[in-house]
Design a protein around this motif. Structure first.
Motif, PDB file in Angstrom:
ATOM      1  N   UNK A  95      10.827  43.543   4.801  1.00 39.37           N
ATOM      2  CA  UNK A  95      10.430  44.904   5.171  1.00 39.37           C
ATOM      3  C   UNK A  95       8.916  44.946   5.333  1.00 39.37           C
ATOM      4  N   UNK A  96       8.451  45.610   6.388  1.00 42.94           N
ATOM      5  CA  UNK A  96       7.005  45.722   6.647  1.00 42.94           C
ATOM      6  C   UNK A  96       6.326  46.386   5.449  1.00 42.94           C
ATOM      7  N   UNK A  97       5.175  45.854   5.014  1.00 46.17           N
ATOM      8  CA  UNK A  97       4.496  46.415   3.831  1.00 46.17           C
ATOM      9  C   UNK A  97       4.243  47.919   3.919  1.00 46.17           C
ATOM     10  N   UNK A  98       3.978  48.426   5.131  1.00 43.03           N
ATOM     11  CA  UNK A  98       3.714  49.865   5.284  1.00 43.03           C
ATOM     12  C   UNK A  98       4.978  50.702   5.142  1.00 43.03           C
ATOM     13  N   UNK A  99       6.160  50.081   5.287  1.00 35.85           N
ATOM     14  CA  UNK A  99       7.423  50.820   5.244  1.00 35.85           C
ATOM     15  C   UNK A  99       8.198  50.601   3.946  1.00 35.85           C
ATOM     16  N   UNK A 100       7.820  49.574   3.176  1.00 39.79           N
ATOM     17  CA  UNK A 100       8.602  49.179   2.010  1.00 39.79           C
ATOM     18  C   UNK A 100       8.774  50.319   1.011  1.00 39.79           C
ATOM     19  N   UNK A 101       7.683  51.024   0.716  1.00 42.53           N
ATOM     20  CA  UNK A 101       7.765  52.107  -0.265  1.00 42.53           C
ATOM     21  C   UNK A 101       8.734  53.202   0.145  1.00 42.53           C
ATOM     22  N   UNK A 102       8.693  53.608   1.418  1.00 47.12           N
ATOM     23  CA  UNK A 102       9.569  54.685   1.908  1.00 47.12           C
ATOM     24  C   UNK A 102      11.029  54.257   1.875  1.00 47.12           C
ATOM     25  N   UNK A 103      11.297  52.985   2.231  1.00 49.52           N
ATOM     26  CA  UNK A 103      12.679  52.488   2.245  1.00 49.52           C
ATOM     27  C   UNK A 103      13.250  52.492   0.831  1.00 49.52           C
ATOM     28  N   UNK A 104      12.477  51.960  -0.105  1.00 46.42           N
ATOM     29  CA  UNK A 104      13.005  51.860  -1.467  1.00 46.42           C
ATOM     30  C   UNK A 104      13.111  53.227  -2.131  1.00 46.42           C
ATOM     31  N   UNK A 105      12.229  54.140  -1.773  1.00 47.27           N
ATOM     32  CA  UNK A 105      12.335  55.510  -2.281  1.00 47.27           C
ATOM     33  C   UNK A 105      13.629  56.164  -1.802  1.00 47.27           C
ATOM     34  N   UNK A 106      13.989  55.934  -0.522  1.00 48.35           N
ATOM     35  CA  UNK A 106      15.229  56.493   0.030  1.00 48.35           C
ATOM     36  C   UNK A 106      16.443  55.921  -0.685  1.00 48.35           C
ATOM     37  N   UNK A 107      16.427  54.611  -0.988  1.00 47.03           N
ATOM     38  CA  UNK A 107      17.554  53.976  -1.681  1.00 47.03           C
ATOM     39  C   UNK A 107      17.682  54.510  -3.101  1.00 47.03           C
ATOM     40  N   UNK A 108      16.571  54.601  -3.813  1.00 51.57           N
ATOM     41  CA  UNK A 108      16.614  55.095  -5.192  1.00 51.57           C
ATOM     42  C   UNK A 108      17.054  56.560  -5.252  1.00 51.57           C
ATOM     43  N   UNK A 109      16.635  57.347  -4.279  1.00 52.79           N
ATOM     44  CA  UNK A 109      17.068  58.750  -4.236  1.00 52.79           C
ATOM     45  C   UNK A 109      18.573  58.825  -3.977  1.00 52.79           C
ATOM     46  N   UNK A 110      19.059  57.948  -3.104  1.00 55.42           N
ATOM     47  CA  UNK A 110      20.498  57.922  -2.824  1.00 55.42           C
ATOM     48  C   UNK A 110      21.287  57.563  -4.075  1.00 55.42           C
ATOM     49  N   UNK A 111      20.812  56.591  -4.850  1.00 55.87           N
ATOM     50  CA  UNK A 111      21.520  56.168  -6.060  1.00 55.87           C
ATOM     51  C   UNK A 111      21.537  57.267  -7.118  1.00 55.87           C
ATOM     52  N   UNK A 112      20.494  58.105  -7.117  1.00 58.85           N
ATOM     53  CA  UNK A 112      20.442  59.171  -8.113  1.00 58.85           C
ATOM     54  C   UNK A 112      21.145  60.447  -7.652  1.00 58.85           C
TER      55      UNK A 112
END
Length: 334
Positions: A95-112
């Motif tokens: 994942x591109x360094x500029x996009x990594x944070x947004x992607x993982x935030x979306x995944x963690x929000x989905x899990x919660x």
């Protein structure tokens, strides 16, 4: 006789039971074969759909922390079969360094929150280049409420993203051109009020004729011209004559009187500023050098400019480069 009859009845009953068991087993086997055949057909249909899909499919086994790529996804990323499945850490590293944070935030929000997520980001291919992808995912939870699996699809949107970037670039260029044309239009409106031309220089002396001769020589070149003379001797007329005889005559002659500019605004007037560059800068403004790009800039009373501004002025005169106040981006003026 009774004993023989009883034995016969028992034997017949036992035979019926055995026959029913055999029939039941045959029926059960037939049903099992039908289910097995249906399962094979379903699997074949699934594999056919998987192979014919234009989107890549992925499946993350959370307990083992491994990610499976479909054939289409491996094709998008250029990943060979022997590298699949791979650890989630390997997938995240793509994942591109500029996009990594947004992607993982979306995944963690989905899990919660358990809401399916959709996110656009850039993934690195095997060759090192990046592709834009649109991903949607959905997790599966066990009875205890723990996420055990997450699956989804991934679509290559590089072409549409490139078209979007090109469109934004074109719109930005159109906006800049519009601003420049509007600023130049304001100057042209001032020009209409007082039309000057070469004929306004009146004189028959050798000195005047020599000045007009030099004007015709200089006008054919793209160079910086220094016009010297006391106040009221007609420096602007000479500058206008040079402009009217040059290749830039169809563009505006942009004028600025350096002696009348407030010291705090001189740099902004010459080079322009970005929105928020200083108190009161509520919008982006083009400077005179940028407005005069491709035209002619006449700076009257240039000797009145402060000394600290002269290095920047020399740079734009020599190299045609400057920076707006509040911007680190180089701008050009020719």
């Amino acid at each position: 006789m009774d004993s023989i009859h009883t034995s016969t009845v028992v034997f017949v009953f036992f035979g019926v039971v055995v026959t029913m068991c055999i029939v039941g087993l045959l029926v059960q086997r037939m049903r099992h074969r039908r289910k097995h055949k249906a399962l094979i057909n379903s699997k074949e249909r699934y594999l056919w759909a998987l192979e014919s899909s234009t989107d890549g499919l992925w499946d993350w086994d959370i307990p083992s922390d491994t990610v499976f790529y479909s054939e289409r996804l491996r094709e998008i990323l250029g990943v060979p079969l022997e590298e699949c499945p791979c650890p989630m850490a390997a997938f995240r590293s793509r994942i591109h360094p500029e996009d990594s944070g947004a992607v993982w935030t979306a995944i963690e929000r989905h899990l919660s929150e358990r809401i399916p997520f959709t996110v656009e980001y850039r993934l690195q291919t095997k060759s090192g280049t990046y592709v834009w992808v649109l991903t949607r995912g959905q997790a599966i939870w066990d009875p205890a409420g723990n996420a055990v699996r997450m699956s989804g699809w991934m679509q290559d949107i590089t072409d549409s993203k490139r078209a979007e970037v090109n469109l934004q670039t074109a719109l930005s260029e159109i906006k800049e051109l519009k601003e420049k044309l509007e600023a130049e239009r304001a100057y042209l409106q001032d020009e209409i009020k007082s039309v000057y031309n070469h004929e306004n220089i009146i004189g028959q002396s050798d000195e005047i004729n020599y000045v007009l001769y030099k004007v015709e020589q200089i006008a054919a070149t793209d160079t910086t011209v220094l016009v010297l003379g006391e106040t009221g001797t007609g420096k602007e007329l000479v500058a206008r004559a040079v402009h009217n005889l040059s290749r830039r005559k169809d563009r505006a002659l942009v004028k600025i009187n350096c002696a009348t500019l407030p010291p705090a605004l001189i740099e902004s007037e010459l080079f322009g500023h970005e929105k928020g560059a200083f108190t009161g800068a509520h919008a982006k403004q083009l400077g005179r050098f940028e407005i005069a790009d491709g035209a002619t800039l006449f700076m009257d009373e240039i000797g009145e400019l402060p000394l600290e501004l002269q290095p920047k002025l020399l740079r734009v005169i020599q190299d045609g480069e400057f920076e707006r106040l509040g911007s680190s981006q180089q701008s050009k003026s020719t």
